[in-house]
Structure formats: C-alpha cells, structure tokens
Design a protein around this motif. Structure first.
Motif, short mmCIF file in Angstrom:
data_model
loop_
_atom_site.label_atom_id
_atom_site.label_comp_id
_atom_site.label_asym_id
_atom_site.label_seq_id
_atom_site.Cartn_x
_atom_site.Cartn_y
_atom_site.Cartn_z
N SER A 1 -2.86 7.91 6.49
CA SER A 1 -3.63 8.86 5.68
C SER A 1 -3.57 8.45 4.22
O SER A 1 -2.55 7.94 3.73
CB SER A 1 -3.07 10.28 5.82
OG SER A 1 -3.20 10.74 7.14
N ARG A 2 -4.66 8.68 3.54
CA ARG A 2 -4.71 8.46 2.09
C ARG A 2 -5.40 9.66 1.47
O ARG A 2 -6.49 10.06 1.89
CB ARG A 2 -5.47 7.16 1.76
CG ARG A 2 -5.67 6.93 0.27
CD ARG A 2 -6.32 5.57 0.01
NE ARG A 2 -5.31 4.53 -0.14
CZ ARG A 2 -5.49 3.25 0.21
NH1 ARG A 2 -6.61 2.89 0.78
NH2 ARG A 2 -4.53 2.38 -0.01
N ASP A 3 -4.72 10.27 0.50
CA ASP A 3 -5.23 11.47 -0.15
C ASP A 3 -5.55 12.57 0.86
O ASP A 3 -6.55 13.29 0.74
CB ASP A 3 -6.49 11.14 -0.96
CG ASP A 3 -6.22 10.14 -2.08
OD1 ASP A 3 -5.09 10.19 -2.64
OD2 ASP A 3 -7.10 9.32 -2.38
N GLY A 4 -4.70 12.68 1.88
CA GLY A 4 -4.85 13.75 2.86
C GLY A 4 -5.92 13.53 3.90
O GLY A 4 -6.16 14.41 4.73
N LYS A 5 -6.57 12.37 3.90
CA LYS A 5 -7.65 12.10 4.84
C LYS A 5 -7.28 10.90 5.71
O LYS A 5 -6.69 9.94 5.23
CB LYS A 5 -8.95 11.82 4.09
CG LYS A 5 -10.16 11.65 5.01
CD LYS A 5 -11.45 11.49 4.20
CE LYS A 5 -12.65 11.35 5.12
NZ LYS A 5 -13.91 11.17 4.34
N GLN B 1 -12.01 2.16 3.58
CA GLN B 1 -10.60 1.85 3.34
C GLN B 1 -10.24 0.41 3.74
O GLN B 1 -9.10 -0.02 3.54
CB GLN B 1 -9.72 2.81 4.15
CG GLN B 1 -9.93 4.28 3.83
CD GLN B 1 -9.39 4.64 2.45
OE1 GLN B 1 -8.58 3.92 1.88
NE2 GLN B 1 -9.84 5.77 1.91
N GLU C 1 0.23 7.20 3.66
CA GLU C 1 1.20 7.94 4.44
C GLU C 1 1.06 7.55 5.91
O GLU C 1 -0.04 7.61 6.47
CB GLU C 1 0.96 9.45 4.30
CG GLU C 1 1.89 10.29 5.18
CD GLU C 1 1.43 11.73 5.32
OE1 GLU C 1 2.08 12.46 6.10
OE2 GLU C 1 0.44 12.09 4.67
N THR D 1 0.85 -1.19 0.00
CA THR D 1 0.00 0.00 0.00
C THR D 1 0.88 1.24 0.00
O THR D 1 0.98 1.98 0.98
CB THR D 1 -0.91 -0.01 1.24
OG1 THR D 1 -0.09 -0.24 2.40
CG2 THR D 1 -1.95 -1.11 1.13
N ASP E 1 0.57 4.08 -1.43
CA ASP E 1 -0.04 5.40 -1.41
C ASP E 1 -0.50 5.81 -0.02
O ASP E 1 -1.11 6.87 0.15
CB ASP E 1 -1.22 5.45 -2.37
CG ASP E 1 -2.31 4.44 -2.02
OD1 ASP E 1 -1.98 3.41 -1.40
OD2 ASP E 1 -3.48 4.68 -2.37
#
Length: 340
Positions: free
Chosen positions: A61-65, A97, A13, A9, A11
């Motif tokens: 976090s994924r895409d800032g969320k 998610q 963070e 994974t 992508d």
C-alpha cells in the motif's frame, strides 16, 4: 518480514492481503491485462482463507491505497517434486505505481517468508512473449528451471498416437536389463479406451486412502499431506473438479488435475495435471492411457481448451507417454529462484 529486494521504497507499507483488498486487486489486474479476473481472485482468496498454511498473499500500500499484490502457495509434491518450494502464482502492480520498486518489495517480502519457513526455492512460469514480465523476473534473480512444461490442445475425437504402454508407473521388465516393450497396439477412441481399459470416474470421498497407497507404492515415500490437500480441492471446489480415479475391482490409478485461469495472464481456461499415478502391479496395462483419455473427454465438455503439466527432464518414460498423447513443449517457460 524480510525486505530482500527494492528496500529503497520506504514509503510502501507491506502486509498480508485481506478481503478488503479484493476489489482493488481485481481492478489492478483488469488495468494490466485488459480483462477482469474476478473469479480467479475469488478462488485464490477463498483457498487462502480455508488453508492459510498453504497460501502466502501480500499487499503493498502507498498512501493508504493498494499499490500491488503477490499471490503464492506452497508446493509440497506437485509434479513429483520432493523439495519444498513456493509457487509464485501472480504479481501485480498498479500501472501508476510501476517502475518504483513495488514489485521488488513484494517479492522480497515473499522471499523473507519462505526463508523463515525453510523454503529455498520460488518457482513460477511465464509465456516467452511476456517480455516485460520476463525482464522483471530476470532482474529479480529468476533463471530457467530444469523441468519441461508441456501442453496439448483439448479435443474430443483423437488422443493421438498414444500406445497402450503405461509410463505413469515403473514398467514391467523381464529379467535384468530388459528393454521396455513399446510395441503394443495404438489406440484412438476416447470413449472406447476409457470403457475397455478400466472403470474411470470422478473422485469419491472413499478414494483417498487408495490414492495415498498407490502414490506410496510408486514414489516410495508418503505424500499424505499433499494428496489430502489436492483431494479436498477436488471434492469441495466445483470449479476444479476434474480429477479421476481408475478401478479394476480396486483402485489402480489416479489423475489429480485442476482447471486454472488467470495466473500470469492466461486468457483461456487451462487444466493442469498435478500428478498421475498407476499402481506398479498394473504398469503397461493401459490404465494411464484410459485416464488421460477420459480426462480429455471431460475437459472438452467443460470447454477447457488446453491441458498442461510439468515433467522432470530426466523422466524419459513419462515424457514419452505424454508426447505420444499429443503433448509438446509449451510456450510457457519454467523459472526458478533459489534462495540462500
């Protein structure tokens, strides 16, 4: 940080959980469990800010969320354990998610942190009916631990057929090979027992040195750092102030306990006994019985429904003590993952 699990994974963070994540973590918890555990997260995050060396909390976090979180803390002496470990308190992944390796990445980050700090075990517990959670932990490499989780419903009228013999410290014996005397009279009344056996009351700031000395007399080693942490919680966190000390002119015993609500789906307030100790010179005098009795009185007044503890499988005296008090095997399973 080490990413030992779910490294595909890319992508995602991974970072330390921050105060700005609080509302999102509460929302994810509510989506998963159908209830809001705001107070639980407040306590955990406040504890981490106050003692960051004892708590490990990561965010994904994924895409800032915020996509998920994991909360853990160091275990330095709970339940008589000598080997350091991490206690996995809770892990949550946003429903949208789930199934994409977020939880495994979070556990991998936690494991990497543990190994860097020379910690070789991650411990947790889960209800046997939490099939999805158990399946996740199984895939992550957890297995059944060797300790027994036992619990009891809190009630106000009877402690059960608990005898006055005290298993919280090495019992007095007469001569080599003598057997422990379990023939003492039984007791039943909380208030009478707590009043007659010892002066049992809540912890005060001057009790710490006595508790450390009693614990050293029982265990033969110093657990000052661990007891300092529990003592600080008992005095400064009003939500968990249920620890007790027993005195007979001097401090002769203690129970370090806290209320717990929220980890891995608990839906009812639960008290957890971290450690119980009676000075060896007072073993068999009913001090442990008196303290446990008073604890039940106090928990009932606080509307706490159950009390739980963990006992090593080989500690037959202490298991017998709790079983006579009405404890029985819990519906929660003790799990451990050993790291290498």
């Amino acid at each position: 940080m080490g990413n030992r699990l779910g490294s595909g994974t890319t992508d995602i963070e991974l970072r330390y959980l921050a105060s700005v994540d609080f509302d999102d973590a509460v929302a994810i918890d509510a989506e998963i469990l159908g209830r809001r555990g705001r107070a639980y997260f407040e306590r955990r995050l406040q504890a981490a800010l106050k003692a960051p060396e004892d708590h490990v909390q990561f965010a994904a976090s994924r895409d800032g969320k915020l996509a998920g979180y994991v909360l853990a803390r160091r275990m330095a002496g709970e339940f008589g354990r000598a080997e350091p470990a991490l206690r996995l308190e809770t892990i949550g992944v946003a429903p949208g998610q789930q199934g994409h390796g977020v939880g495994m990445r979070l556990l991998g980050e936690l494991e990497g942190w543990a190994l860097k700090h020379d910690i070789r075990q991650v411990r947790t517990s889960a209800h046997w009916r939490s099939h999805a959670l158990l399946g996740f932990l199984d895939r992550a490499g957890f297995e059944l631990g060797g300790n027994h989780i036992i619990d009891c419903a809190v009630h106000s009228d009877r402690l059960g057929e608990l005898e006055t013999v005290d298993a919280t410290a090495p019992p007095a014996r007469q001569g080599a090979g003598a057997e422990v005397d379990y023939g003492a009279p039984t007791v039943s009344d909380f208030e009478t027992l707590a009043r007659d056996r010892a002066d049992v009351r809540g912890l005060a700031s001057g009790d710490l040195a006595d508790i450390i000395a009693i614990d050293r007399a029982i265990t033969g080693r110093s657990r000052e750092s661990y007891l300092n942490r529990l003592f600080d919680e008992a005095l400064n966190d009003s939500a968990i102030r249920v620890s007790l000390v027993a005195r007979q002119g001097m401090a002769v015993g203690f129970i370090m306990a806290k209320t717990d609500f929220g980890d891995f789906g608990r839906t009812a307030p639960t008290a957890v006994i971290d450690t119980i100790g009676v000075h060896p010179q007072f073993a068999g005098a009913g001090i442990g019985t008196a303290m446990l009795s008073q604890l039940f009185v106090n928990l009932h007044a606080l509307h706490v429904e159950r009390v739980e503890t963990v006992v090593a499988a080989e500690n037959f005296d202490l298991l017998g003590f709790f079983y006579k008090a009405g404890f029985s095997p819990s519906q929660r399973l003790a799990l451990v993952k050993r790291l290498s």
